[in-house]
Design an enzyme around this catalytic site. Structure first.
Site, PDB file in Angstrom:
ATOM      1  N   ARG A 175       0.859  -1.185   0.000  1.00 28.87           N
ATOM      2  CA  ARG A 175       0.000   0.000   0.000  1.00 28.87           C
ATOM      3  C   ARG A 175       0.895   1.235   0.000  1.00 28.87           C
ATOM      4  O   ARG A 175       1.644   1.457   0.950  1.00 28.87           O
ATOM      5  CB  ARG A 175      -0.904  -0.022   1.240  1.00 28.87           C
ATOM      6  CG  ARG A 175      -1.711   1.242   1.400  1.00 28.87           C
ATOM      7  CD  ARG A 175      -2.614   1.240   2.634  1.00 28.87           C
ATOM      8  NE  ARG A 175      -3.199   2.550   2.723  1.00 28.87           N
ATOM      9  CZ  ARG A 175      -3.104   3.364   3.775  1.00 28.87           C
ATOM     10  NH1 ARG A 175      -2.472   2.981   4.871  1.00 28.87           N
ATOM     11  NH2 ARG A 175      -3.644   4.562   3.734  1.00 28.87           N
TER      12      ARG A 175
ATOM     13  N   HIS B 279      -2.790  11.133   0.904  1.00 29.98           N
ATOM     14  CA  HIS B 279      -2.220  10.877   2.223  1.00 29.98           C
ATOM     15  C   HIS B 279      -1.524  12.177   2.671  1.00 29.98           C
ATOM     16  O   HIS B 279      -0.325  12.214   2.889  1.00 29.98           O
ATOM     17  CB  HIS B 279      -1.261   9.685   2.176  1.00 29.98           C
ATOM     18  CG  HIS B 279      -0.953   9.084   3.516  1.00 29.98           C
ATOM     19  ND1 HIS B 279      -1.138   7.746   3.789  1.00 29.98           N
ATOM     20  CD2 HIS B 279      -0.457   9.622   4.650  1.00 29.98           C
ATOM     21  CE1 HIS B 279      -0.758   7.491   5.030  1.00 29.98           C
ATOM     22  NE2 HIS B 279      -0.338   8.620   5.579  1.00 29.98           N
TER      23      HIS B 279
ATOM     24  N   GLU C   4      -7.070   8.702   6.458  1.00 33.65           N
ATOM     25  CA  GLU C   4      -7.275   9.416   7.724  1.00 33.65           C
ATOM     26  C   GLU C   4      -7.698  10.875   7.533  1.00 33.65           C
ATOM     27  O   GLU C   4      -6.986  11.791   7.975  1.00 33.65           O
ATOM     28  CB  GLU C   4      -6.006   9.353   8.581  1.00 33.65           C
ATOM     29  CG  GLU C   4      -5.543   7.951   8.897  1.00 33.65           C
ATOM     30  CD  GLU C   4      -4.351   7.916   9.853  1.00 33.65           C
ATOM     31  OE1 GLU C   4      -3.907   8.988  10.298  1.00 33.65           O
ATOM     32  OE2 GLU C   4      -3.879   6.812  10.153  1.00 33.65           O
TER      33      GLU C   4
ATOM     34  N   ASN D 215      -7.229   2.149  10.157  1.00 33.08           N
ATOM     35  CA  ASN D 215      -5.909   2.285  10.770  1.00 33.08           C
ATOM     36  C   ASN D 215      -6.116   2.258  12.278  1.00 33.08           C
ATOM     37  O   ASN D 215      -6.818   3.113  12.825  1.00 33.08           O
ATOM     38  CB  ASN D 215      -5.246   3.609  10.370  1.00 33.08           C
ATOM     39  CG  ASN D 215      -4.909   3.649   8.883  1.00 33.08           C
ATOM     40  OD1 ASN D 215      -5.060   2.637   8.184  1.00 33.08           O
ATOM     41  ND2 ASN D 215      -4.440   4.774   8.409  1.00 33.08           N
TER      42      ASN D 215
ATOM     43  N   TYR E 210      -4.293   2.080  16.073  1.00 34.27           N
ATOM     44  CA  TYR E 210      -3.066   2.195  16.875  1.00 34.27           C
ATOM     45  C   TYR E 210      -3.323   2.020  18.369  1.00 34.27           C
ATOM     46  O   TYR E 210      -2.511   1.441  19.066  1.00 34.27           O
ATOM     47  CB  TYR E 210      -2.373   3.533  16.599  1.00 34.27           C
ATOM     48  CG  TYR E 210      -1.741   3.549  15.224  1.00 34.27           C
ATOM     49  CD1 TYR E 210      -0.482   2.998  15.020  1.00 34.27           C
ATOM     50  CD2 TYR E 210      -2.429   4.033  14.124  1.00 34.27           C
ATOM     51  CE1 TYR E 210       0.088   2.962  13.760  1.00 34.27           C
ATOM     52  CE2 TYR E 210      -1.865   4.003  12.848  1.00 34.27           C
ATOM     53  CZ  TYR E 210      -0.610   3.459  12.683  1.00 34.27           C
ATOM     54  OH  TYR E 210      -0.055   3.406  11.427  1.00 34.27           O
TER      55      TYR E 210
ATOM     56  N   GLU F 166      -3.487   0.018   8.352  1.00 37.46           N
ATOM     57  CA  GLU F 166      -2.275   0.362   9.116  1.00 37.46           C
ATOM     58  C   GLU F 166      -2.402  -0.172  10.527  1.00 37.46           C
ATOM     59  O   GLU F 166      -3.443  -0.002  11.160  1.00 37.46           O
ATOM     60  CB  GLU F 166      -2.066   1.888   9.246  1.00 37.46           C
ATOM     61  CG  GLU F 166      -1.645   2.590   8.006  1.00 37.46           C
ATOM     62  CD  GLU F 166      -1.425   4.088   8.232  1.00 37.46           C
ATOM     63  OE1 GLU F 166      -1.167   4.523   9.371  1.00 37.46           O
ATOM     64  OE2 GLU F 166      -1.531   4.830   7.234  1.00 37.46           O
TER      65      GLU F 166
HETATM   66  O1  IFM Z   1       2.795   7.710  10.027  1.00 37.98           O
HETATM   67  C1  IFM Z   1       1.428   7.771  10.228  1.00 37.98           C
HETATM   68  C2  IFM Z   1       0.691   7.589   8.914  1.00 37.98           C
HETATM   69  O2  IFM Z   1       1.071   8.508   7.971  1.00 37.98           O
HETATM   70  C3  IFM Z   1      -0.799   7.730   9.142  1.00 37.98           C
HETATM   71  N1  IFM Z   1      -1.236   6.877  10.207  1.00 37.98           N
HETATM   72  C4  IFM Z   1      -0.517   6.909  11.446  1.00 37.98           C
HETATM   73  C5  IFM Z   1       0.960   6.717  11.194  1.00 37.98           C
HETATM   74  C6  IFM Z   1       1.730   6.758  12.529  1.00 37.98           C
HETATM   75  O3  IFM Z   1       1.543   7.967  13.156  1.00 37.98           O
END
Ligand code: IFM
Length: 445
Positions: free
Chosen positions: A76, A120, A165, A293, A295, A351
């Site tokens: 990706r 992005h 995002e 995504n 985290y 992600e």
């Molecule tokens: O590096 C970023 C990415 O560009 C978008 N999502 C979160 C990642 C980590 O912060």
């Protein structure tokens, strides 16, 4: 215990143009908002810029070879709008387009699926000078840019992601001002959200009406929102946080409306003056998949004195180098809640990964914590699949260390280490472990 994934599960790795490409003034590339922002003193850690980054623009063949060596099935990447037009709008830059044609060709020749993100965050500065995403015209330019890329790569790119995002671009870039374009203004943020959503819908419509038979979707950064109590106010606070960060994007795309809870707050009440007749239908196009995504999670409590009425409660659990709580089960909970609220749409983790401090030792990087992080998140994803979630694939963020926005090069997310002096790539232990997971299609506790 073995956690075995579905047979056709798509194991991938992700990057983004400004974070890895470098070559900032090569072959007619024009500046983006991130070039401007990073070169403005005080914005980014130690004034780091993406001028060179990982030099992926010149080293993409080496990088594709590494993806292949690791057995990664899908890559990706994102396209830099700034390479496609010399004026950001209509004047084509063939050299820039050729870079992506070459990259895609290289991926295909090596048996790796190309998955392209159209936005992005690196908006051409020239468009920002005309109001950026707060200007409705930017949506028109975006749709034209998308059409150029569909025509250039549509035969080979099997999955397109319109936006990465949009919440982060809107809030962090236009409300907090700590990302490009560095603005702090609620009305600009609201217009930015709406025009990005509109551009998403128009682009999906365009793609669906084209001859191309790939898939198209959007990537959202989503976190589940928890409370520490069962107190009614805290629960309401969690719903506001969920509304702002998740539903403000999920609802227009998948339900054709913005969440009432936000429209009824000072934060969102101006949206009704921005939305034009027919917009919500345009935004609500059927997408083929949703990219997520993930985290970390949010723990939320009510705060009467905060204009948004909530605070995020810091947790005492283990954190990554970004200071983000490590919370794998949040991924399972999130995936299940998407299914409950939005139905059985195919999902991809576009992600997931972690920044940790990596110290090379005799040419090796023993990044045990990153491996643990990924393993526990893979397990959470597998549990969600077992509980009925339609999860089709998983992209590790990131394929290699790169430019972490306002953190510059200080934070390393890669499974491949990049020496920023020599630009040499070194496979970390986490990448070796990931290669085994891909080969076996299972992970073990
Ligand atoms: O590096 C970023 C990415 O560009 C978008 N999502 C979160 C990642 C980590 O912060």
């Amino acid at each position: 215990m073995k956690y075995i994934f579905p047979e056709d599960f798509l194991w991938g790795a992700a990057t983004a143009s400004y974070q890895v490409e470098g070559a900032y003034d090569t072959d007619g590339r024009i500046p983006s908002v991130w070039d401007t922002f990073s070169k403005t003193p005080g914005n980014v850690y130690k004034g780091h810029t993406g001028d060179i980054a990982c030099d992926h623009y010149n080293r993409y063949k080496e990088d594709v070879a590494l993806l292949k060596k690791l057995g990664i099935k899908a890559y990706r990447f994102s396209i830099a709008w700034t390479r496609i037009f010399t004026d950001g709008k209509y004047t084509l830059n063939e050299k820039g387009i050729n870079f992506y044609k070459n990259l895609v060709k290289e991926l295909k020749e090596n048996g790796i699926k190309p998955v392209a993100t159209l936005f992005h965050w690196d908006l051409p500065q020239i468009l920002q000078d005309e109001g950026g995403w707060a200007n409705r015209k930017t949506a028109e330019y975006f749709v034209h840019y998308a059409s150029v890329m569909f025509n250039a790569l549509g035969e080979d790119v099997c999955q397109w992601i319109t936006f990465n995002e949009p919440a982060v671009y809107a809030y962090v870039g236009n409300l907090y001002g700590t990302h490009a374009p560095g603005i702090k203004n609620l009305e600009i943020t609201q217009k930015t959200i709406h025009n990005m959503m509109l551009a998403h819908g128009e682009t999906v419509k365009l793609y669906k009406n084209s001859q191309f038979r790939g898939q198209i979707g959007i990537t959202l950064n989503l976190s589940p929102n928890y409370t520490d109590s069962s107190n009614e106010e805290d629960i309401k606070a969690a719903k506001i946080s969920e509304g702002i960060w998740n539903k403000m994007f999920l609802d227009p795309v998948l339900k054709g409306k913005y969440p009432e809870i936000i429209l009824n707050m000072d934060f969102g009440k101006n949206m009704k003056n921005i939305i034009k007749s027919g917009d919500m239908e345009t935004i609500n196009q059927k997408i083929d998949f949703l990219g997520i995504n993930y985290y970390s999670r949010n723990v939320i409590k009510w705060n009467e004195n905060n204009p948004l009425k909530y605070d995020t409660v810091p947790q005492n659990n283990e954190k990554t180098a970004m200071g983000w709580e490590v919370y794998p089960d949040g991924l399972r909970v999130l995936l299940k809640s998407i299914k409950k609220d939005y139905g059985d749409i195919p999902l991809y983790i576009t992600e997931n990964g972690a920044a940790y401090e990596d110290t090379p030792e005799n040419g090796e990087i023993h990044d045990k914590k990153r491996t643990e992080f990924l393993k526990n998140h893979f397990i959470a994803a597998k549990k969600a699949i077992d509980e009925g979630v339609n999860l089709k694939g998983y992209y590790v963020w990131s394929f290699m260390d790169n430019y972490e926005w306002a953190e510059g090069y200080a934070k390393r997310f890669g499974i491949v280490y990049v020496d920023y002096e020599t630009l040499q790539r070194t496979v970390k232990d986490s990448a070796k472990w990931y290669a085994e997971v891909i080969k076996n299609n299972f992970t073990e506790e």
